[in-house]
Write an enzyme that holds these catalytic residues in place. Sequence first.
Site, PDB file in Angstrom:
ATOM      1  N   HIS A 270      84.069 117.948  11.053  1.00  0.00           N
ATOM      2  CA  HIS A 270      84.069 115.798  11.537  1.00  0.00           C
ATOM      3  C   HIS A 270      82.870 116.156  11.972  1.00  0.00           C
ATOM      4  O   HIS A 270      81.667 115.051  12.402  1.00  0.00           O
ATOM      5  CB  HIS A 270      85.519 115.542  11.965  1.00  0.00           C
ATOM      6  CG  HIS A 270      85.031 113.856  12.046  1.00  0.00           C
ATOM      7  ND1 HIS A 270      85.733 112.961  11.430  1.00  0.00           N
ATOM      8  CD2 HIS A 270      84.610 113.267  13.059  1.00  0.00           C
ATOM      9  CE1 HIS A 270      84.822 111.850  11.827  1.00  0.00           C
ATOM     10  NE2 HIS A 270      84.473 112.359  13.535  1.00  0.00           N
ATOM     11  N   GLU A 271      82.885 116.771  13.303  1.00  0.00           N
ATOM     12  CA  GLU A 271      81.731 116.414  14.190  1.00  0.00           C
ATOM     13  C   GLU A 271      80.805 117.718  13.959  1.00  0.00           C
ATOM     14  O   GLU A 271      79.552 116.697  14.658  1.00  0.00           O
ATOM     15  CB  GLU A 271      82.567 116.882  15.807  1.00  0.00           C
ATOM     16  CG  GLU A 271      83.684 116.706  16.443  1.00  0.00           C
ATOM     17  CD  GLU A 271      83.652 115.035  16.686  1.00  0.00           C
ATOM     18  OE1 GLU A 271      82.222 114.777  16.713  1.00  0.00           O
ATOM     19  OE2 GLU A 271      84.938 113.948  16.898  1.00  0.00           O
ATOM     20  N   HIS A 274      78.456 114.590  12.621  1.00  0.00           N
ATOM     21  CA  HIS A 274      77.720 114.478  13.389  1.00  0.00           C
ATOM     22  C   HIS A 274      76.697 114.554  14.075  1.00  0.00           C
ATOM     23  O   HIS A 274      75.395 114.131  13.826  1.00  0.00           O
ATOM     24  CB  HIS A 274      78.300 113.740  14.938  1.00  0.00           C
ATOM     25  CG  HIS A 274      79.906 112.562  14.249  1.00  0.00           C
ATOM     26  ND1 HIS A 274      79.413 110.911  14.600  1.00  0.00           N
ATOM     27  CD2 HIS A 274      81.229 112.844  15.280  1.00  0.00           C
ATOM     28  CE1 HIS A 274      80.218 110.415  14.460  1.00  0.00           C
ATOM     29  NE2 HIS A 274      81.610 111.345  14.354  1.00  0.00           N
ATOM     30  N   GLU A 300      79.178 107.284  12.219  1.00  0.00           N
ATOM     31  CA  GLU A 300      80.308 107.396  11.286  1.00  0.00           C
ATOM     32  C   GLU A 300      80.194 108.065  10.161  1.00  0.00           C
ATOM     33  O   GLU A 300      81.286 108.853   9.412  1.00  0.00           O
ATOM     34  CB  GLU A 300      81.757 106.787  11.800  1.00  0.00           C
ATOM     35  CG  GLU A 300      82.408 106.499  13.077  1.00  0.00           C
ATOM     36  CD  GLU A 300      82.735 108.149  13.578  1.00  0.00           C
ATOM     37  OE1 GLU A 300      83.502 108.358  12.661  1.00  0.00           O
ATOM     38  OE2 GLU A 300      82.791 107.991  15.004  1.00  0.00           O
TER      39      GLU A 300
END
Length: 503
Positions: A270-271, A274, A300
């Site tokens: 997930h990160e 980003h 996001e």
Amino acid sequence: MSETNSHQAYDALAERFRRISLLGDAEGMLHWDYAAIMPEGGANARAEQLAELGAISHGILTADETGDLIARATDEAPDLTDWQVANLNEISKKYRRAHALNEEFVTTMARAKSVCEQAWRQARAASDFTLIEPTLSPLLDLVREEAQRIGDALELDPLDALMDAFEPGARQANVDPVFAELKGFLPEFLESVLAKQQAEPDIIRPEGPFPIDIQRDVGLKFMETLGFDFSRGRLDVSHHPFCGGIPDDVRITTRYDENDFTSALMGVIHETGHALYEQGLPADWRLQPVGNALGMSMHESQSLLMEMQVCRSQAFLEYAIPIIRDAFNGSGPAWETENLIRLYHQVSRSFIRVDADEVTYPLHVIVRYTLEKQIISGDLKTSDIPAAWNQTFEDLVGVKIPDDANGVLQDIHWYDGGFGYFPTYTLGAMTAAQIYQSAQTTMPNVELEISTGNFSSLVGWLRENIHSQGRKLSTNDLLTQATGRPLETAPFLNHLKSRYLPS
């Protein structure tokens, strides 16, 4: 940035914002250090450092000279490029927002945020909301004042003014109907998914312990697979996973559980989504507002595209599971590919947002959005927040909260003054579904490539269509340019149906 003297005011303004950006970069690195490795004893000193940097930046931004330069640069607009005009518009927006707050207020707010964030760490560890009330109450007063001041300056409702900082153009009038549609769809859909999964054979969860050093190595492996540039970033540990730093030095964090490797791994992915966005921002505009990431819903979307759309797909999991199995020397039924795919697609009512599946996740967001409305309006007192959280959560998600750590204290955002942020998570999930749908249409072989661990085409498409565009366009215009239409609910709902209740 110009080679001629035809836009002297714009050039002076750009140089001014180069300095502001460098100060912001320093703040970003201090925030990462604060969250990842700073000893507790440094909290007060760090709060003062961040407050001073914030005050300096705010002073430069709100100076009369800045306003004069904006006015003169606006007269030069006919001679500016499209990127320069977009940058001037971003600068003007920043100036108008910042001018609503004086330096004393900014310094007080920065200090209150840092103190409350540190108190949150202690309160969460003790699972005791009362420990944070003395620092949260004054912070909330400041947040309400900030919302009112900016709202007055921009002629916006206070909560809209806060949301606009994270997602330009976001308004309750637009968010409310979307969330109402999700509230109308998700509860019945959730029941159907739970009934379907309950009728299937039990999922066997691999048993730990899963050593943290191995979990870290696996995370690093998949960061590399996705395309993370380790010459411009790193992975660390913090209380709450986040992506920070600067585009040329991106710092992502996760948190580990020796009894469950799945949470940290998906947190890393997930990160990394980003981080890929940050690393792909237009280098030529690195220290200008137009070179920053677009709103947080787009940010996001990049993390959720990687975590939910791609890395929980069957195609990717069939590639990834053998790597994970080998890393932990896993064997037996629990480690079979089909079992682990079902584990990664498991839906359940749970307490923690960051660990929630993509079916229940929007409900977590709606809980927070519902309470934020009451907090910012002043209808909800600080001491009443835990009870309101517990009741709203039970009504929407369907489970009772056992304690504060699993409830109102689980997220850092409110305790860092971050109000108006949460809607971007669900708007981001919707955006991710629409973007990935478009990428698949444009590149019919992309899923096949992902099944072999090849992300180059997908990341290249994102670089060209999303990352490199910075803030040149509005969210709707960028999404329309990339996908052919503004944001719609249908791609997200269709994605959920196809993954969890395939016909």
